[in-house]
Design a protein around this motif. Structure first.
Motif, mmCIF file in Angstrom:
data_model
loop_
_atom_site.group_PDB
_atom_site.id
_atom_site.type_symbol
_atom_site.label_atom_id
_atom_site.label_comp_id
_atom_site.label_asym_id
_atom_site.label_seq_id
_atom_site.Cartn_x
_atom_site.Cartn_y
_atom_site.Cartn_z
ATOM 1 N N UNK A 22 0.804 -1.023 -0.024
ATOM 2 C CA UNK A 22 -0.188 -0.033 -0.067
ATOM 3 C C UNK A 22 0.754 1.321 -0.135
ATOM 4 N N UNK A 23 2.123 1.281 0.397
ATOM 5 C CA UNK A 23 3.010 2.319 0.456
ATOM 6 C C UNK A 23 3.015 2.827 1.976
ATOM 7 N N UNK A 24 2.246 2.087 2.834
ATOM 8 C CA UNK A 24 2.253 2.519 4.300
ATOM 9 C C UNK A 24 2.830 1.071 4.941
ATOM 10 N N UNK A 25 3.889 1.411 5.603
ATOM 11 C CA UNK A 25 4.516 0.210 6.041
ATOM 12 C C UNK A 25 3.992 -0.363 7.165
ATOM 13 N N UNK A 26 3.414 0.299 8.258
ATOM 14 C CA UNK A 26 2.594 -0.129 9.037
ATOM 15 C C UNK A 26 1.465 -0.921 8.716
ATOM 16 N N UNK A 27 0.632 -0.046 7.919
ATOM 17 C CA UNK A 27 -0.709 -0.786 7.426
ATOM 18 C C UNK A 27 -0.526 -2.160 6.673
ATOM 19 N N UNK A 28 0.661 -2.126 5.793
ATOM 20 C CA UNK A 28 0.950 -3.384 5.114
ATOM 21 C C UNK A 28 1.274 -4.657 6.156
ATOM 22 N N UNK A 29 1.978 -4.234 7.134
ATOM 23 C CA UNK A 29 2.080 -5.128 8.241
ATOM 24 C C UNK A 29 0.832 -5.678 8.715
ATOM 25 N N UNK A 30 0.106 -5.009 9.293
ATOM 26 C CA UNK A 30 -1.284 -5.172 9.785
ATOM 27 C C UNK A 30 -2.037 -6.097 8.723
ATOM 28 N N UNK A 31 -2.071 -5.598 7.474
ATOM 29 C CA UNK A 31 -2.936 -6.249 6.585
ATOM 30 C C UNK A 31 -2.383 -7.809 6.340
ATOM 31 N N UNK A 32 -1.139 -7.888 6.314
ATOM 32 C CA UNK A 32 -0.535 -9.072 6.182
ATOM 33 C C UNK A 32 -0.660 -9.996 7.186
ATOM 34 N N UNK A 33 -0.328 -9.496 8.516
ATOM 35 C CA UNK A 33 -0.733 -10.365 9.790
ATOM 36 C C UNK A 33 -2.403 -10.635 9.745
ATOM 37 N N UNK A 34 -3.279 -9.885 9.362
ATOM 38 C CA UNK A 34 -4.682 -10.060 9.409
ATOM 39 C C UNK A 34 -4.998 -11.410 8.425
ATOM 40 N N UNK A 35 -4.336 -11.329 7.089
ATOM 41 C CA UNK A 35 -4.732 -12.383 6.245
ATOM 42 C C UNK A 35 -4.108 -13.465 6.470
ATOM 43 N N UNK A 36 -2.793 -13.566 6.867
ATOM 44 C CA UNK A 36 -2.256 -15.018 7.511
ATOM 45 C C UNK A 36 -3.324 -15.492 8.535
ATOM 46 N N UNK A 37 -3.590 -14.866 9.440
ATOM 47 C CA UNK A 37 -4.429 -15.432 10.477
ATOM 48 C C UNK A 37 -6.095 -15.624 9.992
ATOM 49 N N UNK A 38 -6.523 -15.209 8.950
ATOM 50 C CA UNK A 38 -7.680 -15.405 8.249
ATOM 51 C C UNK A 38 -7.692 -16.662 7.543
ATOM 52 N N UNK A 39 -6.287 -17.018 7.132
ATOM 53 C CA UNK A 39 -5.892 -18.146 6.512
ATOM 54 C C UNK A 39 -6.161 -17.981 5.056
ATOM 55 N N UNK A 40 -6.062 -16.933 4.352
ATOM 56 C CA UNK A 40 -6.429 -16.495 2.834
ATOM 57 C C UNK A 40 -5.393 -15.582 2.484
ATOM 58 N N UNK A 41 -4.605 -15.922 1.409
ATOM 59 C CA UNK A 41 -3.692 -15.240 0.819
ATOM 60 C C UNK A 41 -4.587 -13.850 0.433
#
Length: 178
Positions: A22-41
């Motif tokens: 996204x260009x926002x390192x914090x948001x990228x980190x949060x969305x990556x963690x969320x998708x991992x724990x959602x079990x969806x790429x």
């Protein structure tokens, strides 16, 4: 799913590789963690003028993408209790057709880039377009990074449960307003 306004251009695709950029390192980190724990790429790309618009419009676009991929019968409810260092956060989701957000987090220690206001905008965008009720409550913690990251991870778990295919419609009314 794509959303384009004068303020943002957001693309979100579930079950696709490519990562979060996204260009926002914090948001990228949060969305990556969320998708991992959602079990969806997830693949997310964005261009934006203000972080506020990025977080809100990404929530809207993610909700639209999740809604478009809901099975005919889905579990509807999901919840999680997520620890992370000093933080303990509970998250509950109900995909019921009624958008609502209850966010009760108050980090005592701020950290650059981690904003409860931005998190609230993301949740409201998601809740409106997914048509879901979302509760996030901090039970313990002081550090903004730990609290918000625990909330995103918990949200991933709760969403993963709620969007799973279900055996029956979970409603005493016999229908959902989705």
């Amino acid at each position: 799913m794509r959303r384009e306004t004068r303020e943002t251009r957001i693309e979100v695709e579930l079950d696709a590789g490519g990562g979060v950029k996204t260009g926002d390192a914090v948001f990228d980190h949060m969305l990556t963690a969320m998708s991992f724990y959602m079990g969806r790429e997830i693949r997310v790309s964005a261009a934006y003028d203000l972080r506020h618009h990025l977080w809100e419009d990404t929530g809207i676009t993610l909700g639209e993408e999740l809604r478009s991929k809901l099975p005919e019968r889905f579990a509807r409810f999901g919840s999680s209790v997520m620890p992370m260092d000093d933080a303990l956060v509970i998250v509950a989701v109900d995909i019921s057709g009624r958008p609502y957000v209850n966010l009760e987090v108050s980090p005592a220690e701020s950290e650059e880039g981690f904003s409860t206001a931005l998190f609230r905008e993301f949740l409201w965008g998601l809740a409106r377009s997914l048509r879901a009720t979302i509760h996030v409550k901090q039970l313990a913690g002081t550090n903004a990074h730990h609290i918000i990251e625990a909330a995103f991870k918990g949200l991933g778990v709760a969403l993963g449960e709620a969007v799973m295919e279900g055996k029956e419609l979970k409603s005493t009314k016999g229908l959902l307003e989705v």
